[in-house]
Design a protein around this motif. Structure first.
Motif, PDB file in Angstrom:
ATOM      1  N   CYS A  65     -44.792  27.522   5.251  1.00 23.90           N
ATOM      2  CA  CYS A  65     -44.137  28.739   5.392  1.00 23.90           C
ATOM      3  C   CYS A  65     -42.640  28.054   5.368  1.00 23.90           C
ATOM      4  N   TYR A  66     -41.857  29.180   5.479  1.00 20.72           N
ATOM      5  CA  TYR A  66     -40.210  29.043   5.189  1.00 20.72           C
ATOM      6  C   TYR A  66     -39.445  29.658   6.245  1.00 20.72           C
ATOM      7  N   ILE A  67     -39.315  28.886   7.206  1.00 21.32           N
ATOM      8  CA  ILE A  67     -38.309  29.317   8.426  1.00 21.32           C
ATOM      9  C   ILE A  67     -37.373  28.793   8.668  1.00 21.32           C
ATOM     10  N   GLY A  68     -36.485  29.097   9.579  1.00 23.88           N
ATOM     11  CA  GLY A  68     -35.043  28.377   9.714  1.00 23.88           C
ATOM     12  C   GLY A  68     -34.031  29.271   9.222  1.00 23.88           C
ATOM     13  N   HIS A  69     -33.667  30.495   9.208  1.00 19.90           N
ATOM     14  CA  HIS A  69     -32.753  31.185   8.429  1.00 19.90           C
ATOM     15  C   HIS A  69     -31.442  31.205   9.619  1.00 19.90           C
ATOM     16  N   ARG A  70     -31.677  30.792  10.855  1.00 21.49           N
ATOM     17  CA  ARG A  70     -30.812  30.583  11.447  1.00 21.49           C
ATOM     18  C   ARG A  70     -29.389  30.075  11.029  1.00 21.49           C
ATOM     19  N   LYS A  71     -29.439  28.919  10.118  1.00 25.89           N
ATOM     20  CA  LYS A  71     -28.505  28.197   9.543  1.00 25.89           C
ATOM     21  C   LYS A  71     -27.540  29.192   8.488  1.00 25.89           C
ATOM     22  N   TRP A  72     -28.039  30.526   8.223  1.00 30.31           N
ATOM     23  CA  TRP A  72     -27.121  31.164   7.288  1.00 30.31           C
ATOM     24  C   TRP A  72     -26.290  32.218   8.237  1.00 30.31           C
ATOM     25  N   LEU A  73     -26.361  32.155   9.674  1.00 25.38           N
ATOM     26  CA  LEU A  73     -25.768  32.943  10.815  1.00 25.38           C
ATOM     27  C   LEU A  73     -24.478  32.164  10.903  1.00 25.38           C
ATOM     28  N   PRO A  74     -23.518  32.974  11.193  1.00 25.41           N
ATOM     29  CA  PRO A  74     -22.112  32.131  11.765  1.00 25.41           C
ATOM     30  C   PRO A  74     -22.223  31.253  13.037  1.00 25.41           C
ATOM     31  N   ILE A  75     -21.445  30.167  12.943  1.00 26.98           N
ATOM     32  CA  ILE A  75     -21.779  29.197  13.524  1.00 26.98           C
ATOM     33  C   ILE A  75     -21.781  29.440  15.102  1.00 26.98           C
ATOM     34  N   ASN A  76     -21.128  30.417  15.494  1.00 26.85           N
ATOM     35  CA  ASN A  76     -21.300  30.699  17.153  1.00 26.85           C
ATOM     36  C   ASN A  76     -22.082  31.649  17.305  1.00 26.85           C
ATOM     37  N   HIS A  77     -23.075  32.148  16.477  1.00 21.19           N
ATOM     38  CA  HIS A  77     -23.986  33.351  16.726  1.00 21.19           C
ATOM     39  C   HIS A  77     -24.862  33.019  17.977  1.00 21.19           C
ATOM     40  N   PRO A  78     -25.399  33.609  19.001  1.00 17.96           N
ATOM     41  CA  PRO A  78     -26.287  33.266  19.959  1.00 17.96           C
ATOM     42  C   PRO A  78     -27.415  32.912  19.554  1.00 17.96           C
ATOM     43  N   TYR A  79     -27.987  33.461  18.392  1.00 15.45           N
ATOM     44  CA  TYR A  79     -29.357  33.018  17.952  1.00 15.45           C
ATOM     45  C   TYR A  79     -29.548  31.415  17.608  1.00 15.45           C
ATOM     46  N   ARG A  80     -28.533  30.921  17.593  1.00 13.12           N
ATOM     47  CA  ARG A  80     -28.517  29.500  17.173  1.00 13.12           C
ATOM     48  C   ARG A  80     -28.934  28.820  18.255  1.00 13.12           C
ATOM     49  N   ARG A  81     -28.858  29.023  19.375  1.00 10.19           N
ATOM     50  CA  ARG A  81     -28.747  28.374  20.430  1.00 10.19           C
ATOM     51  C   ARG A  81     -30.183  28.921  21.383  1.00 10.19           C
ATOM     52  N   GLN A  82     -30.755  29.787  20.768  1.00  9.19           N
ATOM     53  CA  GLN A  82     -31.961  30.353  21.538  1.00  9.19           C
ATOM     54  C   GLN A  82     -33.278  29.353  20.904  1.00  9.19           C
ATOM     55  N   ARG A  83     -34.071  28.872  21.844  1.00  6.24           N
ATOM     56  CA  ARG A  83     -35.282  27.945  21.626  1.00  6.24           C
ATOM     57  C   ARG A  83     -36.445  28.667  21.385  1.00  6.24           C
TER      58      ARG A  83
END
Length: 746
Positions: free
Chosen positions: A414-432
């Motif tokens: 599977c190909y997951i991990g698209h949060r790296k294309w978000l802005p660096i301060n996007h809240p999704y980046r910190r969600q686990r």
């Protein structure tokens, strides 16, 4: 006689005297004043008119400068054994039979009809015979072209066409020249020198060791590009991108894209000539047989020309079949072997092709062409580019940094991990918990340039690349920002099937299951949705993607009339993919879902409808319809395609015959509604209301709106404070007032 008048100003006395001398010469030799070939730059001796019409054409259009030996108007053919003598030494040079060193035409050009010019003269004379004694409307050639046009347009098979010919012959008076069989038609239209079409070279390919031998049908593109410029209308259309008047800053054509402008900036001598061609190549496999169970497959390779207007670029008429690779199996990664003759011609087109005649401008010029990108589905993308399209490094743009993860229970990647294309301060980046149980701080991978890719494959990198693509033999290929375009058609279809199949729980398309739930447990996320094992069956607790019957109906209804916003596409796509990761199981995210993050390359290539597979898939249906003999499908396709293209070229010079490859509504750039739409008649009041709405939302008109309101307040001082009355008065009188204002200014 003196022919220097052809180079004189059309307003001069010398040109006037020359035209009259030419017409008198033609009448004296042809003994007619009503059926004379017109030598103007638009007719180029292919249409018959009376003396008065030809005189008007010569004044309005000018004379064809390449017509030096007046063989169609009574001058004798000048026989010579030296077919390559200089123009300066040969005042009787024939544009149909002899080739000059200065013009430098190649052997594939249709202008070369062999060493005996009288054979060609006999063909022309035979085609000029009337259909029957006394007929003045049709000649044998024009009648055959129109009949062939009907055959190609409506897909008429040979048996039906032969019966139509027999019926035509019975209906016409005795002594008619209509052939009575397909064989007679072919004998009337084949080349008098070699007896076959110059556009087909069918032979067994000399392939490298280990590659199975196939029959490759190659249709050289260079002489056909020359033919395109010999049509007045097509030659004019081929410079549309440079001559268009409306440049509003919007991306409406590949000419507006950075890829197009890169060629102009890096090679200014190429970009300064608007007639130089920008091409795209598409290749796909299709089953030529009606039986879907058959595993037989053909592989056509098609070129399209982007110089044309948007409404013509992707039409059947301008889809140029260049290669037809025979079956029964696909060429796979060895397709480069079969592409070699086409790549050689593309190299020649990049260097230069001298002596191409432009019928619109009435001059010869040097033609060049560049291939901008290829258009394919994802498996063919891998075959042509040489990149890996399966496994951990399946994304050709991300390469080594492809966000991949192997599912232990689902036995797939599977190909997951698209949060790296978000802005660096996007809240999704910190969600686990909502994602993979980890925060995301990495940045998206930088796409490799063509030079970096070439360096990797030449150094033997076999992690992401299977081979060095043959397209790197083109001098400019490594500098292009996008060399192989992702096909949005197949991407959106596969993603849509996965979403609908999972939401509606369609068997065979549902990405949910026991293995998917166990993979969630292994990843440590969404552990509440684990399978509940019973004595008779295993129950799957409802997940966020499981809908009730009412919700499923609402989903289906929501698609009716849906309109998706086109702005901020790149940002919205990433957020959407992240939302899907929050709610869908990892098994949902195959490589096609991941490729959605890259389809926003519209910034580099222009509008998406110029580089998706929809028009090519429709064209596959046309090629499939050519097959009448199941044992020789490629031969059927080749012969039918050659016949249709020959008819298309002839119909360019017949005024009352519609072309096969362009719908009648598209010829002037006006489209009809799509199927299922209705045309409504708009009354005058509604039309004025729409007109006023457009004017009031146009920035250039805003000062005039203020002037008009001031004018109303001055003319009706007692209504200055009645806002509604002023607005109604403005709405009812502004259009006429503005027209008068513009008229006075002009």
């Amino acid at each position: 006689m003196d022919k220097s008048w052809k180079h004189s100003d059309r307003r001069s006395k010398a040109y006037e005297f020359g035209v009259e001398a030419f017409l008198n010469f033609a009448v004296e030799n042809l003994l007619t004043t009503t059926h004379i070939r017109c030598p103007c730059v638009k007719c180029v001796n292919l249409k018959l008119f009376g003396v008065g019409i030809i005189r008007d054409h010569l004044y309005f259009n000018g004379v064809d400068q390449s017509y030096k030996n007046w063989t169609f108007h009574g001058e004798p053919w000048e026989a010579t054994t030296n077919a390559s003598r200089n123009v300066e030494e040969d005042d009787g040079h024939s544009r149909c039979s002899f080739v000059s060193e200065e013009i430098d035409m190649d052997d594939n050009d249709f202008g070369d009809f062999g060493s005996d010019p009288y054979e060609f003269a006999n063909v022309i004379e035979d085609g000029d015979q009337p259909v029957y004694p006394g007929c003045r409307k049709y000649t044998k050639l024009s009648a055959l072209v129109k009949l062939y046009n009907l055959k190609a347009k409506h897909g008429m098979n040979d048996v039906c066409f032969t019966e139509l010919l027999i019926l035509q012959g019975d209906l016409l008076p005795e002594g008619n020249t209509i052939p009575t069989s397909m064989k007679e038609c072919e004998d009337s239209t084949t080349c008098p020198t070699c007896g076959i079409s110059r556009w087909k070279e069918g032979k067994d390919s000399i392939l490298k060791e280990g590659v199975p031998a196939k029959v490759v049908w190659y249709f050289p593109p260079i002489p056909r590009f020359k033919r395109m410029f010999q049509s007045h209308e097509t030659a004019k259309s081929l410079t549309w991108h440079a001559a268009r008047k409306s440049i509003d800053g919007q991306m409406s054509h590949p000419a507006d894209s950075p890829s197009w402008k890169l060629l102009d900036d890096k090679w200014p001598e190429f970009g300064n000539e608007p007639r130089n061609l920008r091409l795209a190549l598409s290749s796909d496999v299709f089953n030529p047989h009606s039986s879907l169970s058959s595993r037989y497959s053909c592989w056509p390779v098609i070129l399209v020309t982007y110089n044309l207007p948007p409404w013509l670029c992707m039409k059947r008429k301008f889809m140029m079949l260049t290669l037809l690779i025979s079956g029964p199996k696909q060429p796979g990664n060895d397709i480069d072997v079969y592409l070699e003759p086409l790549i050689d011609d593309l190299k020649s087109l990049w260097d230069e092709i001298r002596g191409v005649y432009d019928a619109y401008n009435g001059e010869y010029f040097t033609l060049r062409a560049a291939l901008m990108w290829t258009i394919n589905d994802f498996p063919a993308y891998g075959n042509l580019s040489g990149c890996v399209v399966k496994g951990y490094k399946a994304c050709p743009i991300c390469g080594d940094d492809t966000p991949s993860h192997r599912l232990k229970n689902g036995h797939k990647i599977c190909y997951i991990g698209h949060r790296k294309w978000l802005p660096i301060n996007h809240p999704y980046r910190r969600q686990r918990a909502a994602f993979n149980g980890k925060p995301e701080y990495s940045t998206p991978p930088e796409p490799l340039t063509g030079e970096e890719v070439l360096h990797m494959v030449e150094d033997g990198d076999r992690v992401c690349w299977k081979k060095k693509s043959i397209f790197f033999d083109l001098e400019y290929w490594k500098y292009l920002p996008v060399r192989h375009a992702l096909d949005v058609m197949h991407i959106e279809k596969n993603v849509y099937d996965s979403i609908i199949g999972t939401l509606l729980e369609i068997p065979g398309k549902n990405k949910d299951g026991i293995a998917a739930r166990l993979d969630l447990l292994n990843m440590g996320v969404k552990t509440d949705f684990q399978p509940e094992y019973g004595e008779r069956r295993t129950r799957l607790p409802p997940g966020p993607w499981n809908l009730s019957r009412v919700k499923k109906r609402e989903v289906c209804n929501s698609f009716y009339g849906m309109k998706v916003p086109e702005d901020k596409l790149e940002e919205d796509v990433v957020v959407t993919l992240c939302l899907l990761e929050k709610y869908f199981p990892p098994s949902f995210f195959d490589i096609m879902v991941h490729l959605v993050v890259h389809v926003a390359e519209v910034r580099l290539c222009g509008p998406v409808y110029f580089r998706w597979m929809y028009p090519f898939e429709r064209y596959m249906k046309v090629l499939k319809g050519y097959v009448q003999n199941r044992t020789r499908p490629e031969g059927c396709i080749a012969e039918r395609y050659i016949a249709e293209e020959a008819v298309e070229f002839c119909t360019e010079h017949l005024s009352d015959v519609s072309t096969v490859g362009v719908p009648s509504s598209q010829k002037m750039g006006v489209s009809k509604p799509l199927l299922g739409c209705t045309v409504s008649v708009v009354d005058r009041d509604l039309l004025n209301q729409a007109h006023l709405y457009v004017l009031e939302n146009t920035e250039e008109v805003l000062p005039y709106i203020e002037q008009h309101m001031t004018h109303i307040k001055t003319a009706y001082p007692k209504f200055r404070k009645r806002t509604k009355w002023l607005q109604d008065k403005h709405n009812s009188t502004f259009i006429q007032w503005l027209r008068f204002k513009v008229y006075v200014i002009e």
